[in-house]
Design a protein around this motif. Structure first.
Motif, short mmCIF file in Angstrom:
data_model
loop_
_atom_site.label_atom_id
_atom_site.label_comp_id
_atom_site.label_asym_id
_atom_site.label_seq_id
_atom_site.Cartn_x
_atom_site.Cartn_y
_atom_site.Cartn_z
N HIS A 76 0.78 -1.11 -0.11
CA HIS A 76 0.02 0.15 0.08
C HIS A 76 0.92 1.26 -0.01
CE1 HIS A 76 -3.67 2.40 1.92
NE2 HIS A 76 -2.92 3.09 1.38
N HIS A 78 1.29 5.40 -2.18
CA HIS A 78 0.89 6.45 -3.17
C HIS A 78 2.35 7.02 -3.74
CE1 HIS A 78 -3.26 6.42 -1.38
NE2 HIS A 78 -2.59 5.84 -0.10
N ARG A 85 4.45 18.98 0.87
CA ARG A 85 3.28 19.51 1.79
C ARG A 85 3.96 19.62 3.29
NH1 ARG A 85 -1.04 15.16 -0.14
NH2 ARG A 85 -1.93 15.44 2.06
N TYR A 98 -5.71 16.53 9.95
CA TYR A 98 -5.52 16.03 8.64
C TYR A 98 -6.80 16.35 7.76
CZ TYR A 98 -4.76 12.89 4.52
OH TYR A 98 -4.75 12.11 3.44
N ILE A 108 -4.80 16.15 -0.20
CA ILE A 108 -4.65 15.45 -1.36
C ILE A 108 -4.80 16.39 -2.65
CG2 ILE A 108 -5.98 13.73 -2.83
CD1 ILE A 108 -6.81 12.17 -0.28
N TYR A 148 -3.80 11.03 -7.56
CA TYR A 148 -3.23 12.46 -7.67
C TYR A 148 -3.58 13.13 -8.84
CZ TYR A 148 -1.20 11.42 -3.05
OH TYR A 148 -1.18 11.05 -1.86
N HIS A 181 -10.05 9.00 -4.83
CA HIS A 181 -9.12 9.36 -3.79
C HIS A 181 -9.85 10.57 -2.95
CE1 HIS A 181 -4.68 9.76 -2.28
NE2 HIS A 181 -5.50 9.50 -1.36
N PHE A 218 -11.15 5.82 -1.28
CA PHE A 218 -11.03 6.36 0.09
C PHE A 218 -12.65 6.43 0.57
CE2 PHE A 218 -9.02 10.09 2.43
CZ PHE A 218 -9.14 9.60 3.53
N HIS A 246 -9.49 1.88 1.10
CA HIS A 246 -9.21 2.74 2.15
C HIS A 246 -10.36 2.58 3.18
CE1 HIS A 246 -5.67 3.72 0.05
NE2 HIS A 246 -5.25 4.78 0.93
N GLU A 249 -10.31 4.94 8.30
CA GLU A 249 -9.17 5.32 8.50
C GLU A 249 -9.52 6.73 9.52
OE1 GLU A 249 -6.75 7.26 5.49
OE2 GLU A 249 -5.30 7.87 6.86
N HIS A 269 -5.90 0.28 6.51
CA HIS A 269 -5.93 1.45 7.32
C HIS A 269 -6.54 0.96 8.70
CE1 HIS A 269 -4.24 5.12 5.60
NE2 HIS A 269 -4.79 4.74 4.73
N THR A 294 1.61 5.61 9.04
CA THR A 294 0.30 6.80 9.00
C THR A 294 -0.16 7.02 10.57
OG1 THR A 294 0.02 5.64 7.08
CG2 THR A 294 -1.67 7.20 7.74
N ASP A 320 2.45 2.98 3.31
CA ASP A 320 1.52 3.91 2.87
C ASP A 320 2.00 5.14 2.22
OD1 ASP A 320 -1.13 5.07 2.53
OD2 ASP A 320 -1.31 5.92 4.49
N ASN A 322 3.13 8.53 1.26
CA ASN A 322 2.39 9.65 0.42
C ASN A 322 2.67 10.90 1.04
OD1 ASN A 322 0.34 10.82 2.58
ND2 ASN A 322 0.19 8.54 2.64
N PRO A 323 2.54 11.94 0.29
CA PRO A 323 2.93 13.19 0.75
C PRO A 323 2.15 13.78 2.01
CG PRO A 323 1.76 13.72 -1.11
CD PRO A 323 1.78 12.18 -1.04
N GLY A 324 1.16 13.34 2.35
CA GLY A 324 0.30 13.90 3.28
C GLY A 324 0.36 13.16 4.73
O1 NIG Z 1 -3.61 6.61 2.84
N1 NIG Z 1 -6.24 8.38 2.92
C1 NIG Z 1 -6.12 8.56 1.92
N2 NIG Z 1 -5.01 8.68 1.26
C2 NIG Z 1 -3.50 8.80 1.80
C3 NIG Z 1 -3.16 10.08 2.15
C4 NIG Z 1 -3.16 10.82 0.89
C5 NIG Z 1 -2.53 12.22 1.14
O2 NIG Z 1 -2.88 12.69 1.95
O3 NIG Z 1 -2.02 12.69 0.00
C6 NIG Z 1 -3.62 7.57 3.15
O4 NIG Z 1 -3.59 8.25 4.14
#
Ligand code: NIG
Ligand code: FE
Length: 418
Positions: A76, A78, A85, A98, A108, A148, A181, A218, A246, A249, A269, A294, A320, A322-324
């Motif tokens: 898993h 992204h 970010r 978040y 996102i 994205y 997403h 998501f 997803h 979460e 998640h 995460t 997981d 990902n940029p967030g």
């Molecule tokens: O797995 N929950 C949704 N998607 C990602 C986060 C993606 C983002 O913040 O860019 C996740 O946590």
């Protein structure tokens, strides 16, 4: 043929199907072992109690008494995105949730703007670098999600980048379409219209061009409802996608129940999953993919892995990246969090990041354990015992990575071996 000799501890993990309950603790270890690879596959292994005719082998690799184990599988991520970010990370440290950042048009959606603007070649280079880093942590197969783009052009661009990395680089990529997403600005207050667009205009093309094997959504507060997710996933299954969700979460939206209902391969998640949700996973053989990095990054309570294992749900682990919510691909940190805060034993954590992770990608018969006939994706760990992966926490102990039996990375040299 290639012979690996003088293996101090061969952690085979073993098996081709998801391990559950007490099976997750069985690593099927052979001490003082050998292993033979032919035509990119493992053809034999066992206790090294005989002399080999060295002239029978093209190559002989002395493992010097260290640990050899299957390559890690990260089911898993992204990892294909552009932009930065770090400012949001600081906002989160100061207390902004978040999901509020996403609801205000950031999160996102901010990565979506950057990824739309990024030329395909730039996106390739950014993503390839991340793929390379995965390999250096011993990840030989990684899943990657689109999501994205939130428009046809950019979603396809992300998936094409993954396909190209899979073809050109040493790591294997499993692609997931995740157009659902977030709701893009164009469809603000019309998430139903966006789902319709994905089903009618985007997903058939993804399938026609053979760009993704899985479809994910998501299903959560601030993203897509249970009903919207269900509609999308039913259409995805009809088109031939395998399913992931997803799930639960941010809030419990009964997404785990949906995963069970639709026989998804995995639900991911699960920080807020209810007992009914978990029961549904168990009854329908859905794999729980847990993402400790995460929870760490969001400063949330970790998923209840112990309860899941005790219920007999196969548990897998993933970064997981990902940029967030999880800007990390640190396998050492992931393993440490799993044993220190989720109370997995070291054996369960290894199972979760090898065979169970492979099964979460529907590849349990090809990768994820050392078995005759499986792909020779192997690691040499610079330690005499697998417990060092946890004892020597936070440190990358992966010394060498073999893909299809070939040495593709040697961390000792600190550079790629061509
Ligand atoms: O797995 N929950 C949704 N998607 C990602 C986060 C993606 C983002 O913040 O860019 C996740 O946590
Ligand atoms: Fe994710």
């Amino acid at each position: 043929m290639v012979l690996f000799k003088n293996i101090g501890q061969l952690v085979t993990v073993g098996g081709k199907t998801p391990k559950m309950g007490l099976e997750m603790k069985e690593l099927n270890i052979i001490n003082d072992a050998y292993l033979i690879v032919e035509n990119e596959k493992i053809i034999d292994f066992g206790i090294e109690n005989k002399e080999f005719e060295e002239s029978n082998f093209e190559k002989i690799i002395d493992v010097e008494g260290k640990v050899m184990m299957p390559g890690f599988v990260d089911p898993h991520t992204h990892f294909v995105f552009a932009g930065d970010r770090s400012k949001e990370f600081k906002m989160r440290l100061q207390g902004t949730p978040y999901i509020d950042i996403l609801k205000n048009g950031g999160g996102i959606l901010s990565t979506v703007n950057a990824t739309r603007e990024s030329p395909e070649q730039d996106l390739y280079l950014l993503s390839q670098k991340r793929a390379e880093k995965f390999l250096s942590y011993g990840v030989t197969t990684v899943e990657g999600k689109s999501g994205y783009g939130l428009d046809k052009k950019t979603e396809l661009k992300q998936l094409k980048v993954m396909k190209e990395i899979d073809e050109k680089e040493d790591i294997d990529i499993v692609s997931t379409f995740m157009g659902a997403h977030a709701v893009p600005k164009k469809y603000k207050n019309n998430s139903g219209g966006y789902i319709y667009y994905l089903i009618e205009e985007v997903m058939p093309e993804v399938i026609d061009k053979n760009l993704a094997e899985f479809c994910d959504v998501f299903c959560d507060d601030g993203a897509f409802t249970y009903q919207e997710s269900k509609k999308l996933l039913i259409a995805a299954a009809e088109l031939g996608f395998k399913l992931k969700i997803h799930a639960d979460e941010i809030k419990n939206t009964e997404a785990s129940q949906l995963a069970g209902e639709l026989n998804a391969v995995s639900a991911e998640h699960l920080l807020k999953a209810s007992d009914e949700g978990l029961k549904s996973l168990k009854e329908n053989n859905v794999i729980a993919v847990l993402l400790p990095l995460t929870a760490f990054s969001l400063q949330e309570k970790y998923a209840d892995a112990r309860k899941m294992i005790e219920m007999g749900i196969p548990v897998a682990l993933a970064t997981d990246l990902n940029p967030g919510s999880s800007y990390s691909q640190s396998i050492p940190l992931l393993l440490s969090l799993a044993v220190m805060y989720m109370e997995l034993s070291p054996e369960e954590a290894i199972t979760a990041l090898t065979i169970n992770a492979a099964c979460a990608l529907d590849q349990g018969d090809v990768i994820g354990s050392i078995e005759k006939g499986k792909r020779a994706d192997l690691l040499i760990i610079d330690a005499p015992d697998y417990n060092h992966l946890f004892y020597n926490f936070g440190v990358n102990l992966v010394e060498k990575v073999f893909k299809n039996g070939n040495l593709v990375l040697d961390n000792n040299l600190n550079k790629r071996k061509i």
